[in-house]
Motif scaffolding. Structure first.
Motif: not given
Ligand SMILES: Nc1nc2c(ncn2[C@@H]2O[C@H](COP(=O)(O)OP(=O)(O)OP(=O)(O)O)[C@@H](O)[C@H]2O)c(=O)[nH]1
Ligand SMILES: [Mg+2]
Length: 311
Positions: A189-207
């Motif tokens: 999984f690539v969480i692109n546009k990490a500069d927009l903030g909030g990628s940690d939430n997305k990572i936990s959703e996938i986990r």
């Protein structure tokens, strides 16, 4: 140019010849089958990476950055962007999706956009064929961009050795991809546009999704804007290729099976088109049981009893 000469030049990695060969295959031009027949056996080193995700999530931008790194390592690369074509317009839905990529005049990088005219929205037979042409031309990394609309997204597993799924921190795609099980096709999984903030939430959703699963997901945040995460992603791809070689071999066996199935299906459709008696059967038996009709046609083709050809 004769097909035999074209073949020699393709195998030498000549980009003009490769472009011509792809067009021949895409448009089913005369001799395309003999051209394809001449490319096997393929060199074994190539890695086919599918890159999928919603429109605008940054697939092409990522590919561009990946190329920039891979180029310095001298790896021959090809990029194939598969445009989903609408059955209604017959044309590509999104136009030239490779507009982002700037490496087009580099001899080591071959870039091509193809229209997908796959049956039932899956990837068409010519996608498999074109990928093999790229391998025959000596490409070692083949990046295949498919947009996350419809069946071509899922069908990428039938072409690629590994699949990168690109998400954005703020996107609401997950509900859809979690529900439809599309998430299962992703190797990384690539969480692109990490500069927009909030990628940690997305990572936990996938986990969370994978909490009870046998595998733990590989997740990498990237930002094209801030030039972050690309070397890490490439290292993870190499690691995956190494660690999961058994799984990749299994996938390759399935890819081959799917490819052959598509060739057989195309041969059947061809036979049906060319055999006027089948045409007559279909016309005159409009009310007949379709299962019976299909079985009759299948048996007819199987026994080779289809000599009444139109051309
Ligand atoms: N802020 C930010 N914008 C990005 C990033 N990566 C890509 N973009 C922007 O997102 C837009 C879409 O990027 P593309 O690379 O064309 O996305 P794509 O997924 O290939 O799009 P399609 O091929 O149309 O599905 C462009 O305007 C990019 O500049 C990023 O990491 N951060
Ligand atoms: Mg794109």
């Amino acid at each position: 140019m004769k097909t035999a000469d074209l073949l020699i030049r393709v195998r030498q990695g000549d980009p003009m010849a490769l472009a011509k060969a792809i067009t021949m295959v895409e448009n089913r031009k005369k001799d395309y089958k003999s051209l394809l027949a001449g490319i096997y056996p393929l060199p074994g080193k190539a890695l086919k990476i599918g890159i999928t995700g919603a429109p605008g999530c940054g697939k092409s931008s990522l590919i561009e950055k990946m190329i920039a790194v891979l180029k310095t390592q001298g790896v021959p690369i090809a990029v194939l962007a598969v445009d989903p074509s609408s059955p209604f317009t017959g044309g590509a839905l999104l136009g030239d999706r490779l507009r982002m990529i700037q490496h087009s005049n580099d001899a080591n990088v071959f870039i091509r956009s193809i229209a997908n005219r796959g049956q039932l929205g899956g990837l068409s037979l010519s996608t498999h064929e074109i990928v093999d042409l790229l391998i025959a031309a000596g490409k070692e990394i083949i990046l295949i961009e498919t947009v996350g609309v419809g069946q071509s997204e899922v069908d990428i597993v039938n072409v690629a050795d590994m699949v990168l799924m690109v998400l954005n921190p703020d996107s609401g795609d997950e509900i859809q991809i979690f529900k439809a099980g599309i998430i299962e096709i992703a190797d990384i999984f690539v969480i692109n546009k990490a500069d927009l903030g909030g990628s940690d939430n997305k990572i936990s959703e996938i986990r969370n999704y994978f909490a009870t699963a046998a595998r733990s997901p590989l997740i990498f945040p990237t930002s094209i804007k801030e030039d972050r995460g690309i070397p890490e992603l490439l290292a993870a791809i190499r690691q995956f290729q190494h660690d999961e070689s058994g799984r990749i071999d299994e996938k390759r066996a399935n890819i081959k099976r799917n490819y052959v199935e598509k060739i057989v299906a195309e041969r059947f459709r061809e036979e049906m088109r060319l055999d006027s008696t089948i045409d007559d059967m279909l016309k005159t038996s409009a009310t007949a049981n379709p299962l019976q009709l299909a079985e009759m046609i299948f048996q007819k083709i199987k026994t080779g009893d289809s000599n009444d050809k139109k051309n």
